[in-house]
Design a protein around this motif. Sequence first.
Motif, PDB file in Angstrom:
ATOM      1  N   LEU A 127       0.824  -1.203   0.000  1.00 21.46           N
ATOM      2  CA  LEU A 127       0.000   0.000   0.000  1.00 21.46           C
ATOM      3  C   LEU A 127       0.865   1.264   0.000  1.00 21.46           C
ATOM      4  N   GLU A 128       0.270   2.354  -0.431  1.00 19.53           N
ATOM      5  CA  GLU A 128       0.961   3.646  -0.396  1.00 19.53           C
ATOM      6  C   GLU A 128       1.228   4.044   1.055  1.00 19.53           C
ATOM      7  N   ARG A 129       2.446   4.476   1.317  1.00 22.01           N
ATOM      8  CA  ARG A 129       2.811   4.911   2.666  1.00 22.01           C
ATOM      9  C   ARG A 129       2.537   6.406   2.814  1.00 22.01           C
ATOM     10  N   VAL A 130       1.889   6.766   3.912  1.00 22.70           N
ATOM     11  CA  VAL A 130       1.536   8.169   4.124  1.00 22.70           C
ATOM     12  C   VAL A 130       1.815   8.582   5.567  1.00 22.70           C
ATOM     13  N   ARG A 131       1.849   9.880   5.762  1.00 25.00           N
ATOM     14  CA  ARG A 131       1.893  10.441   7.110  1.00 25.00           C
ATOM     15  C   ARG A 131       0.457  10.675   7.584  1.00 25.00           C
ATOM     16  N   ALA A 132       0.218  10.400   8.851  1.00 29.18           N
ATOM     17  CA  ALA A 132      -1.107  10.628   9.438  1.00 29.18           C
ATOM     18  C   ALA A 132      -0.977  11.558  10.635  1.00 29.18           C
ATOM     19  N   MET A 133      -2.094  12.104  11.045  1.00 27.80           N
ATOM     20  CA  MET A 133      -2.096  12.894  12.270  1.00 27.80           C
ATOM     21  C   MET A 133      -3.180  12.358  13.198  1.00 27.80           C
ATOM     22  N   THR A 134      -2.883  12.432  14.489  1.00 29.31           N
ATOM     23  CA  THR A 134      -3.813  11.973  15.518  1.00 29.31           C
ATOM     24  C   THR A 134      -4.328  13.172  16.298  1.00 29.31           C
ATOM     25  N   VAL A 135      -5.636  13.188  16.518  1.00 27.24           N
ATOM     26  CA  VAL A 135      -6.273  14.271  17.252  1.00 27.24           C
ATOM     27  C   VAL A 135      -7.201  13.697  18.312  1.00 27.24           C
ATOM     28  N   ASN A 136      -7.485  14.485  19.315  1.00 22.83           N
ATOM     29  CA  ASN A 136      -8.483  14.115  20.312  1.00 22.83           C
ATOM     30  C   ASN A 136      -9.831  14.758  20.003  1.00 22.83           C
ATOM     31  N   GLU A 137      -9.797  15.783  19.182  1.00 21.41           N
ATOM     32  CA  GLU A 137     -11.023  16.455  18.732  1.00 21.41           C
ATOM     33  C   GLU A 137     -11.023  16.440  17.220  1.00 21.41           C
ATOM     34  N   ILE A 138     -12.001  15.781  16.621  1.00 22.74           N
ATOM     35  CA  ILE A 138     -12.065  15.681  15.164  1.00 22.74           C
ATOM     36  C   ILE A 138     -12.064  17.071  14.550  1.00 22.74           C
ATOM     37  N   THR A 139     -11.248  17.256  13.529  1.00 21.19           N
ATOM     38  CA  THR A 139     -11.049  18.588  12.937  1.00 21.19           C
ATOM     39  C   THR A 139     -12.182  18.940  11.987  1.00 21.19           C
ATOM     40  N   THR A 140     -12.859  20.061  12.270  1.00 23.78           N
ATOM     41  CA  THR A 140     -13.922  20.547  11.394  1.00 23.78           C
ATOM     42  C   THR A 140     -13.744  22.018  11.025  1.00 23.78           C
ATOM     43  N   ASP A 141     -12.967  22.752  11.811  1.00 26.34           N
ATOM     44  CA  ASP A 141     -12.794  24.182  11.584  1.00 26.34           C
ATOM     45  C   ASP A 141     -11.943  24.434  10.338  1.00 26.34           C
ATOM     46  N   PRO A 142     -12.432  25.219   9.368  1.00 23.03           N
ATOM     47  CA  PRO A 142     -11.681  25.441   8.116  1.00 23.03           C
ATOM     48  C   PRO A 142     -10.278  26.010   8.346  1.00 23.03           C
ATOM     49  N   GLN A 143     -10.138  26.909   9.326  1.00 19.44           N
ATOM     50  CA  GLN A 143      -8.824  27.503   9.573  1.00 19.44           C
ATOM     51  C   GLN A 143      -7.823  26.447  10.049  1.00 19.44           C
ATOM     52  N   ARG A 144      -8.276  25.591  10.934  1.00 17.77           N
ATOM     53  CA  ARG A 144      -7.383  24.547  11.440  1.00 17.77           C
ATOM     54  C   ARG A 144      -7.066  23.516  10.354  1.00 17.77           C
ATOM     55  N   ILE A 145      -8.068  23.204   9.550  1.00 20.97           N
ATOM     56  CA  ILE A 145      -7.831  22.268   8.449  1.00 20.97           C
ATOM     57  C   ILE A 145      -6.750  22.813   7.527  1.00 20.97           C
ATOM     58  N   ARG A 146      -6.873  24.080   7.140  1.00 15.86           N
ATOM     59  CA  ARG A 146      -5.865  24.686   6.259  1.00 15.86           C
ATOM     60  C   ARG A 146      -4.495  24.661   6.916  1.00 15.86           C
TER      61      ARG A 146
END
Length: 218
Positions: A127-146
């Motif tokens: 499979l393709e190898r990727v970097r992931a990120m772990t959060v405790n609060e699912i990201t929904t805010d557009p500013q944080r996503i960017r």
Amino acid sequence: MEILLTAATSFEIQPTIDYLNRNGGSVSVSPLITGVGSLATSYALTRQIGSSRPAVVIQAGIAGCLTDKKAGEVLVVSEEVLADLGVWEDERFKSLFDMKLADPNGFPFTNGRLVNPHTSLLAQTGLERVRAMTVNEITTDPQRIRWHQQNTSAVVESMEGGPLHYVCLQTGVPFLQLRAVSNLIGVRDKTKWNIPFAITRLNEQLIGLLKKLEKERS
């Protein structure tokens, strides 16, 4: 070979559990449902590895995506970023490493990331190898996503990947993390998600990987 197969929820790996119940095999696979989030995952993994040390831990689950991956794409995570362990300040995120509260190269971290060193295992997935990120609060805010898109280079987001990498690196147990894309991260509009397809594709890859490991064992 003893394999610990773990997921946050049972439905994410139920097709594989059903397959194992029907077929068995020479490889021993023990399912572990940790519960959702970093705390539950850290506790469950540490307890299980301490009581019955496996040869390999495989974590499988669905994930939100920060890039242009399509629903149903299955990826293997080569490194994790703990994306909300720190503080949001002056419209940017500052990690523990930015604040000089931790050494970015202090074990088990490498440049502030939790890197899977088991390259032969990663290669076996195909499979393709990727970097992931772990959060405790699912990201929904557009500013944080960017901000995450521009600064973490993460492809997928979960709530349990970081603990897998951290616990397994600390205990010296080889591990893999498989993630199937179910949706783009953002506003939680589940009409735009495709969880059933993501789970189907995830378990197809997972069963194929287990067959490959069993073949190599025999």
